[in-house]
Design an enzyme around this catalytic site. Structure first.
Site, mmCIF file in Angstrom:
data_model
loop_
_atom_site.group_PDB
_atom_site.id
_atom_site.type_symbol
_atom_site.label_atom_id
_atom_site.label_comp_id
_atom_site.label_asym_id
_atom_site.label_seq_id
_atom_site.Cartn_x
_atom_site.Cartn_y
_atom_site.Cartn_z
ATOM 1 N N ALA A 7 0.817 -1.210 0.000
ATOM 2 C CA ALA A 7 0.000 0.000 0.000
ATOM 3 C C ALA A 7 0.856 1.268 0.000
ATOM 4 O O ALA A 7 0.603 2.208 0.756
ATOM 5 C CB ALA A 7 -0.924 -0.009 1.206
ATOM 6 N N HIS A 8 1.869 1.293 -0.856
ATOM 7 C CA HIS A 8 2.712 2.474 -1.013
ATOM 8 C C HIS A 8 2.529 3.024 -2.422
ATOM 9 O O HIS A 8 2.438 2.258 -3.389
ATOM 10 C CB HIS A 8 4.191 2.129 -0.772
ATOM 11 C CG HIS A 8 4.508 1.776 0.640
ATOM 12 N ND1 HIS A 8 5.228 2.604 1.474
ATOM 13 C CD2 HIS A 8 4.206 0.679 1.381
ATOM 14 C CE1 HIS A 8 5.350 2.034 2.659
ATOM 15 N NE2 HIS A 8 4.743 0.856 2.616
ATOM 16 N N HIS A 61 -3.211 -11.364 7.790
ATOM 17 C CA HIS A 61 -1.913 -11.229 7.116
ATOM 18 C C HIS A 61 -1.143 -12.549 7.046
ATOM 19 O O HIS A 61 -0.488 -12.836 6.043
ATOM 20 C CB HIS A 61 -1.050 -10.174 7.826
ATOM 21 C CG HIS A 61 -1.416 -8.771 7.498
ATOM 22 N ND1 HIS A 61 -2.524 -8.146 8.021
ATOM 23 C CD2 HIS A 61 -0.822 -7.860 6.675
ATOM 24 C CE1 HIS A 61 -2.593 -6.907 7.557
ATOM 25 N NE2 HIS A 61 -1.569 -6.709 6.735
ATOM 26 N N ASP A 88 1.096 -2.899 12.657
ATOM 27 C CA ASP A 88 1.016 -2.272 11.334
ATOM 28 C C ASP A 88 -0.342 -1.604 11.168
ATOM 29 O O ASP A 88 -0.910 -1.559 10.070
ATOM 30 C CB ASP A 88 1.278 -3.283 10.216
ATOM 31 C CG ASP A 88 1.589 -2.630 8.870
ATOM 32 O OD1 ASP A 88 1.915 -1.425 8.863
ATOM 33 O OD2 ASP A 88 1.473 -3.309 7.837
#
Length: 390
Positions: free
Chosen positions: A142-143, A253, A275
């Site tokens: 998610a960058h 995750h 996170d």
């Protein structure tokens, strides 16, 4: 005499559990511990005495990888950081590393300077963690792909200067051009380097650890998987004794059986992290993570455009609870992964992560269902709402 004394506790610290225990605080420091009624001669009229009633008393949780909570992101300035930290502290996290997502050079310098100033005044803020921008495009998660880049000596110098000694950790992809030199520079500056969001092979990851990297960012996520002929970064971390492996234990995750494998393969080196992004403690809906849109449904955060997992809505008390009930760890194992292991990962094992005398007076009192009853940080009781967020 003590400023605060907590007695009749099931004390869980340093990998062991001790029944009918007590802990005495002298201001911001643990002064003494013991068992039974021996505490009575150590308290006076000025001591704040707390009856734990047989519940679990553990060191305060340490989250070295979190991005926000309660609708607020750590990238959005002091008020947002305070709002998010308040939510995490209500769930037992007494010390936090402020994780900053990939951004433009100018934005990162501003954010690092902000955290540096806050950490100077608030000892519960341990500094900052740069997750990016020196990460791989394929494993970016998610960058924002438009702002990812390879490290340069000039930018590293600027980042270190802006952080003014408060940069605790940076996650980077060591295979990028300049990656090895970046690891060397950051480690020399006292920054813990984490391998993460990376396409690195087993050999490249081992080389990064040999160069000085010492953390694996959220194991199994945003990296090559374990293959029988290409074991990848996780296996490289297994075979690097000084490396701490982060894991996001939210049941999404990483499967609980795989989390169990992590603990078995690297005992004493697994750090629970959240996170967490802004949706933690805030409910389903639409949010932003950096410059990207995120949709949270049933507590799972995903990028709105492609469905990639985008952080979590986890809190540390839930991560510990899952480690015991879903993964099958003992209570001391799970608590260690939220306390002494992350403290060691960032070089604070001499004063954080334990309730032994001389350590910080950070503690969380949990009932038998691992719900938070009370939290103390640096000797102060932190406010608790009558009904904690889910």
């Amino acid at each position: 005499m003590f400023t605060r004394l907590i007695h009749s506790a099931n004390l869980v610290s340093d990998g062991v559990s001790l029944q009918d225990a007590w802990v005495g605080f002298d201001g911001a420091t643990v002064a003494a511990t013991g068992t039974g009624d021996s505490w009575r001669s150590r308290a006076d009229a000025a001591t704040d005495v707390v009856d734990a009633g047989g519940d679990y008393l553990a060191p305060g949780f340490i989250d070295i990888h979190s991005h926000g909570a309660a609708g607020a992101a750590f990238d959005d300035g002091p008020a947002a950081i305070a709002q998010a930290l308040d939510a995490h502290r209500r769930h037992g996290t007494t010390r936090s590393v402020i994780s900053l997502i990939s951004a433009s050079p100018e934005k990162l310098l501003t954010n690092l300077a902000t955290v540096a100033e806050l950490a100077h005044h608030d000892p519960l803020i341990l500094g900052s963690h740069l997750e990016g921008p020196f990460i791989d495009q394929e494993f970016r998660g998610a960058h924002d792909p438009a702002i990812l880049r390879s490290p340069s000596a000039a930018e590293i110098d600027h980042l270190l200067a802006a952080a003014n000694g408060s940069l605790r950790q940076i996650s980077l992809a060591p295979e990028l051009p300049g990656g090895t030199e970046a690891i060397t520079t950051f480690v020399a500056a006292g920054v813990r380097v984490a391998v993460g969001h990376t396409a690195a092979t087993y050999a490249e990851t081992r080389a990064a650890f040999d160069t000085g990297a010492s953390i694996l960012t959220h194991a199994f996520n945003a990296m090559r998987e374990i293959h029988h002929r290409a074991p990848g970064p996780v296996a490289a971390a297994f075979h690097s004794p000084g490396v701490t492996l982060e894991v996001i234990n939210d049941g999404v995750h990483v499967h609980p059986d795989v989390v169990k494998m992590l603990f078995a393969s690297a005992p004493g080196r697994i750090a629970l992290v959240t996170d967490a992004m802004a949706a933690a403690c805030a409910g389903d809906g639409h949010y932003e993570l950096g410059s990207l849109d995120v949709t949270v449904t049933d507590g799972v955060a995903r990028l709105s455009d492609n469905g990639s997992i985008a952080g979590s809505t986890l809190t540390m008390d839930a991560a510990v609870h899952r480690a015991i009930t879903d993964v099958g760890l003992s209570v001391p194992q799970a608590v260690a992964a939220a306390t002494v292991v992350p403290a060691r990962a960032i070089g604070r094992e001499s004063d954080l992560g334990s309730l032994a005398p001389g350590f910080a007076a950070d503690a969380v009192l949990l009932d038998t269902d691992f719900r938070v009853r009370a939290v103390w940080a640096a000797g102060r009781e932190l406010p608790q709402s009558e009904q904690l967020d889910a």
